[in-house]
Design a protein around this motif. Structure first.
Motif, PDB file in Angstrom:
ATOM      1  N   SER A  55      30.585  46.078  39.792  1.00 17.11           N
ATOM      2  CA  SER A  55      30.059  47.177  39.504  1.00 17.11           C
ATOM      3  C   SER A  55      31.411  48.093  40.109  1.00 17.11           C
ATOM      4  CB  SER A  55      28.924  47.690  39.970  1.00 17.11           C
ATOM      5  OG  SER A  55      29.465  47.909  41.445  1.00 17.11           O
ATOM      6  N   LEU A  56      32.267  47.559  41.071  1.00 15.58           N
ATOM      7  CA  LEU A  56      33.336  48.415  41.407  1.00 15.58           C
ATOM      8  C   LEU A  56      34.627  48.136  40.173  1.00 15.58           C
ATOM      9  CD1 LEU A  56      34.530  47.317  45.100  1.00 15.58           C
ATOM     10  CD2 LEU A  56      33.507  49.644  44.238  1.00 15.58           C
ATOM     11  N   TYR A  57      34.615  46.914  39.686  1.00 16.28           N
ATOM     12  CA  TYR A  57      35.418  46.835  38.626  1.00 16.28           C
ATOM     13  C   TYR A  57      35.157  47.990  37.227  1.00 16.28           C
ATOM     14  CZ  TYR A  57      38.354  45.155  34.846  1.00 16.28           C
ATOM     15  OH  TYR A  57      39.252  45.423  33.662  1.00 16.28           O
ATOM     16  N   HIS A  78      42.191  48.416  32.397  1.00 19.94           N
ATOM     17  CA  HIS A  78      42.335  46.779  31.989  1.00 19.94           C
ATOM     18  C   HIS A  78      41.384  46.435  30.903  1.00 19.94           C
ATOM     19  CE1 HIS A  78      45.409  46.146  35.031  1.00 19.94           C
ATOM     20  NE2 HIS A  78      44.798  47.082  35.714  1.00 19.94           N
ATOM     21  N   GLY A  79      40.353  47.186  30.513  1.00 20.17           N
ATOM     22  CA  GLY A  79      39.310  46.793  29.635  1.00 20.17           C
ATOM     23  C   GLY A  79      37.982  46.274  30.172  1.00 20.17           C
ATOM     24  N   LYS A  80      37.086  46.343  29.374  1.00 18.34           N
ATOM     25  CA  LYS A  80      35.626  46.045  29.991  1.00 18.34           C
ATOM     26  C   LYS A  80      35.418  44.585  30.688  1.00 18.34           C
ATOM     27  CE  LYS A  80      32.584  49.265  27.628  1.00 18.34           C
ATOM     28  NZ  LYS A  80      32.048  49.419  26.375  1.00 18.34           N
ATOM     29  N   GLU A  81      36.296  43.631  29.911  1.00 18.46           N
ATOM     30  CA  GLU A  81      36.226  42.395  30.431  1.00 18.46           C
ATOM     31  C   GLU A  81      37.456  41.637  31.079  1.00 18.46           C
ATOM     32  OE1 GLU A  81      33.724  40.291  30.630  1.00 18.46           O
ATOM     33  OE2 GLU A  81      32.393  41.850  30.068  1.00 18.46           O
ATOM     34  N   ALA A  82      38.470  42.888  31.237  1.00 19.77           N
ATOM     35  CA  ALA A  82      39.770  42.629  32.014  1.00 19.77           C
ATOM     36  C   ALA A  82      40.716  41.618  31.139  1.00 19.77           C
ATOM     37  CB  ALA A  82      39.658  41.934  33.259  1.00 19.77           C
ATOM     38  N   TYR A  83      40.527  41.756  29.763  1.00 16.83           N
ATOM     39  CA  TYR A  83      41.523  41.177  28.931  1.00 16.83           C
ATOM     40  C   TYR A  83      42.657  42.160  28.742  1.00 16.83           C
ATOM     41  CZ  TYR A  83      38.333  37.222  28.351  1.00 16.83           C
ATOM     42  OH  TYR A  83      37.128  36.347  28.489  1.00 16.83           O
ATOM     43  N   ILE A 125      39.134  46.452  48.762  1.00 18.11           N
ATOM     44  CA  ILE A 125      40.097  45.992  48.061  1.00 18.11           C
ATOM     45  C   ILE A 125      40.338  44.267  48.305  1.00 18.11           C
ATOM     46  CG2 ILE A 125      42.645  45.732  48.340  1.00 18.11           C
ATOM     47  CD1 ILE A 125      42.425  48.860  49.106  1.00 18.11           C
ATOM     48  N   ASN A 126      39.998  43.881  49.209  1.00 18.02           N
ATOM     49  CA  ASN A 126      39.948  42.336  49.487  1.00 18.02           C
ATOM     50  C   ASN A 126      38.889  41.664  48.515  1.00 18.02           C
ATOM     51  OD1 ASN A 126      41.883  41.422  51.595  1.00 18.02           O
ATOM     52  ND2 ASN A 126      41.020  42.784  52.986  1.00 18.02           N
ATOM     53  N   ARG A 127      37.721  42.351  48.509  1.00 18.95           N
ATOM     54  CA  ARG A 127      36.719  41.528  47.744  1.00 18.95           C
ATOM     55  C   ARG A 127      37.350  41.512  46.236  1.00 18.95           C
ATOM     56  NH1 ARG A 127      30.882  43.364  49.954  1.00 18.95           N
ATOM     57  NH2 ARG A 127      30.300  42.212  48.073  1.00 18.95           N
ATOM     58  N   MET A 128      37.940  42.931  45.905  1.00 16.66           N
ATOM     59  CA  MET A 128      38.438  42.911  44.490  1.00 16.66           C
ATOM     60  C   MET A 128      39.386  41.810  44.316  1.00 16.66           C
ATOM     61  SD  MET A 128      36.712  44.939  42.986  1.00 16.66           S
ATOM     62  CE  MET A 128      37.393  45.046  41.391  1.00 16.66           C
ATOM     63  N   VAL A 129      40.263  41.492  45.159  1.00 19.21           N
ATOM     64  CA  VAL A 129      41.312  40.297  45.040  1.00 19.21           C
ATOM     65  C   VAL A 129      40.354  39.267  44.803  1.00 19.21           C
ATOM     66  CG1 VAL A 129      43.192  38.958  46.352  1.00 19.21           C
ATOM     67  CG2 VAL A 129      42.986  41.516  46.661  1.00 19.21           C
ATOM     68  N   ASP A 130      39.485  38.991  45.644  1.00 26.61           N
ATOM     69  CA  ASP A 130      38.872  37.386  45.519  1.00 26.61           C
ATOM     70  C   ASP A 130      38.354  37.451  44.105  1.00 26.61           C
ATOM     71  OD1 ASP A 130      39.360  36.379  47.763  1.00 26.61           O
ATOM     72  OD2 ASP A 130      37.399  37.082  48.822  1.00 26.61           O
ATOM     73  N   PHE A 131      37.605  38.755  43.620  1.00 27.01           N
ATOM     74  CA  PHE A 131      37.146  39.024  42.354  1.00 27.01           C
ATOM     75  C   PHE A 131      38.076  38.444  41.280  1.00 27.01           C
ATOM     76  CE2 PHE A 131      36.024  41.709  38.585  1.00 27.01           C
ATOM     77  CZ  PHE A 131      34.856  41.130  38.281  1.00 27.01           C
ATOM     78  N   ILE A 132      39.247  39.082  41.302  1.00 28.66           N
ATOM     79  CA  ILE A 132      40.072  38.600  40.205  1.00 28.66           C
ATOM     80  C   ILE A 132      40.606  37.121  40.351  1.00 28.66           C
ATOM     81  CG2 ILE A 132      42.725  39.127  39.652  1.00 28.66           C
ATOM     82  CD1 ILE A 132      42.370  41.962  40.607  1.00 28.66           C
ATOM     83  N   MET A 133      40.914  36.701  41.676  1.00 29.39           N
ATOM     84  CA  MET A 133      41.275  35.301  41.575  1.00 29.39           C
ATOM     85  C   MET A 133      40.271  34.168  41.114  1.00 29.39           C
ATOM     86  SD  MET A 133      43.655  35.495  45.012  1.00 29.39           S
ATOM     87  CE  MET A 133      44.285  33.784  44.961  1.00 29.39           C
ATOM     88  N   TYR A 134      39.223  34.460  41.689  1.00 31.08           N
ATOM     89  CA  TYR A 134      38.157  33.490  41.633  1.00 31.08           C
ATOM     90  C   TYR A 134      37.081  33.726  40.616  1.00 31.08           C
ATOM     91  CZ  TYR A 134      40.028  32.093  45.989  1.00 31.08           C
ATOM     92  OH  TYR A 134      41.085  31.889  46.819  1.00 31.08           O
TER      93      TYR A 134
END
Ligand code: HEC
Length: 139
Positions: free
Chosen positions: A52-54, A62-67, A115-124
């Protein structure tokens, strides 16, 4: 008599083939599902806090699905593939915290924890990296 016995044998053989084929198809489907999971989550299907943060902060560019997407005629990169996947934990963290034109800084808008949670979200979640990767990039 002989003929009907023969038919029975063939029928049993046919059933065996169908069962084996069934397992093969099932296995193939299972593999494809695994591959999809490796591609990362579907953001629209996720009710996690990070998703939801995304949606609130990042999807617009970055687009709805980050593509990735084009904003005002300029490309915004995918967060799932390409360069984004080569970034270390620190680089992703700094990108979000300090921004890099034209991406705004999210310092003040997101807390340190967010911010840290977003980093994890992107990576994992999005890039489906192996957890070991983070240890390597954290040094
Ligand atoms: C105003 C549009 C905009 C918003 C909003 C935005 N970004 Fe970006 N983002 C960009 C652009 C443009 C780039 C490419 C910057 C560059 O060329 O270095 C980028 C790059 C990135 C990168 C580096 C990707 C790479 O290929 O190395 C990450 C990670 C990233 N953004 C994460 C986020 C996150 C997480 C959010 C939400 C909290 C967000 N961005 C919000 C425009 C945006």
């Amino acid at each position: 008599m002989f003929y009907s016995q023969w038919t029975a044998v063939r029928t049993i053989r046919l059933i065996k083939i169908i069962v084996v084929l069934g397992f093969l198809v099932f296995g193939l489907i299972a593999c494809t599902e695994q591959r999809t999971r490796k591609d990362g989550i579907v953001i629209a299907d996720s009710s996690s806090y990070e998703a939801s943060l995304y949606r609130q902060n990042c999807a617009i560019c970055h687009g709805k699905e980050a593509y990735g997407k084009e904003v005002d005629g300029k490309p915004v990169p995918s967060l799932r593939f390409g360069d984004a996947k080569k970034r270390s934990r620190e680089e992703i963290y700094n990108q979000i915290k300090h921004g890099k034109l034209p991406m705004p800084s999210f310092e003040g808008q997101l807390t340190e924890k967010e911010i840290n949670r977003m980093v994890d979200f992107i990576m994992y979640d999005l890039q489906a990296r192996e957890k070991e990767d983070s240890k390597v990039s954290q040094k």
